[in-house]
Scaffold this motif. Structure first.
Motif, short mmCIF file in Angstrom:
data_model
loop_
_atom_site.label_atom_id
_atom_site.label_comp_id
_atom_site.label_asym_id
_atom_site.label_seq_id
_atom_site.Cartn_x
_atom_site.Cartn_y
_atom_site.Cartn_z
N SER A 3 56.68 38.52 47.36
CA SER A 3 56.38 38.96 46.01
C SER A 3 57.65 39.42 45.30
N ALA A 4 57.85 38.95 44.09
CA ALA A 4 59.02 39.36 43.30
C ALA A 4 59.00 40.87 43.04
N VAL A 5 57.82 41.46 42.96
CA VAL A 5 57.70 42.88 42.66
C VAL A 5 58.39 43.74 43.72
N TRP A 48 47.07 47.01 42.48
CA TRP A 48 46.78 45.68 42.99
C TRP A 48 47.89 44.71 42.64
N LEU A 49 48.25 43.87 43.58
CA LEU A 49 49.14 42.74 43.36
C LEU A 49 48.24 41.52 43.28
N LEU A 50 48.17 40.89 42.10
CA LEU A 50 47.25 39.78 41.89
C LEU A 50 47.83 38.49 42.46
N HIS A 51 47.00 37.76 43.22
CA HIS A 51 47.42 36.49 43.83
C HIS A 51 46.81 35.29 43.14
N GLN A 98 60.32 48.52 37.31
CA GLN A 98 60.90 47.25 36.87
C GLN A 98 59.78 46.28 36.44
N ALA A 99 58.70 46.23 37.20
CA ALA A 99 57.56 45.38 36.84
C ALA A 99 56.93 45.86 35.53
N CYS A 100 56.87 47.17 35.34
CA CYS A 100 56.33 47.74 34.11
C CYS A 100 57.19 47.36 32.90
N VAL A 101 58.51 47.44 33.05
CA VAL A 101 59.42 47.07 31.97
C VAL A 101 59.26 45.58 31.62
N GLN A 102 59.11 44.73 32.62
CA GLN A 102 58.91 43.30 32.35
C GLN A 102 57.62 43.10 31.55
N ARG A 103 56.57 43.85 31.89
CA ARG A 103 55.31 43.75 31.16
C ARG A 103 55.50 44.21 29.72
N ARG A 120 48.35 35.77 38.39
CA ARG A 120 49.14 35.62 39.62
C ARG A 120 50.52 36.27 39.50
N GLY A 121 50.84 37.13 40.47
CA GLY A 121 52.14 37.78 40.53
C GLY A 121 52.23 39.09 39.77
#
Length: 156
Positions: free
Chosen positions: A11-13, A51-54, A132-137, A77-78
């Motif tokens: 996972s990139a996260v 949750w990490l969505l697949h 980092q995932a939050c900033v991308q969102r 996904r991701g």
């Protein structure tokens, strides 16, 4: 490496976590599935879980007076679902419902919070990954808003 650890490694996260840190996260992880229309959580209720969505799709919604439940974003996904467990008062700021059957890895956030308190270095690394995932969102939301409010004479 455990199966959950290998899945998190892909996972990139969680890519910036060490293998040992991913194993700590994996120890708090379990696979889950949600049926279409199944509500994962409701705005304003106690926040637990991440949750990490697949596969599948989850809609984030909120109640707007006079309009009812309004979808503000969809995730797939991701994507990571669930930030509110990180900060007091630990309440959901949005609701979430599966739009279609969805497979995910659920993280036990009580366990992750306890591990982070025991090992602040791990807690910092985990927080950076999620932030980092939050900033991308937020950047993706910004791009959608710019497109939405682009004038008819603005160049593309």
């Amino acid at each position: 490496m455990t199966e959950q650890g290998a899945e998190l490694a892909g996972s990139a996260v969680f890519a910036d976590l060490t293998a040992a840190e991913r194993e700590l996260v994996a120890a708090a992880a379990r696979p889950v599935r949600f049926g279409a229309g199944e509500r994962l959580f409701q705005e304003g209720t106690p926040a637990q879980g991440c949750w990490l969505l697949h596969d599948g799709c989850v809609a984030l919604d909120l109640v707007i007076p006079g309009r009812g439940q309004v979808v503000v974003q969809t995730l797939g996904r991701g994507d990571v679902l669930g930030w509110s467990w990180l900060l007091p008062p630990y309440q959901w700021h949005f609701g979430a419902v599966a739009v279609r059957p969805t497979a995910a890895t659920e993280l036990d956030t009580d366990v992750l919070r306890a591990l982070a308190e025991q090992d602040p270095r791990f807690g910092y690394a985990l927080t950076l990954c999620l932030f980092q995932a939050c900033v991308q969102r937020l950047q993706a939301t910004r791009a959608r808003l710019l497109d939405l409010y682009r004038g008819p004479h603005d160049q593309r």
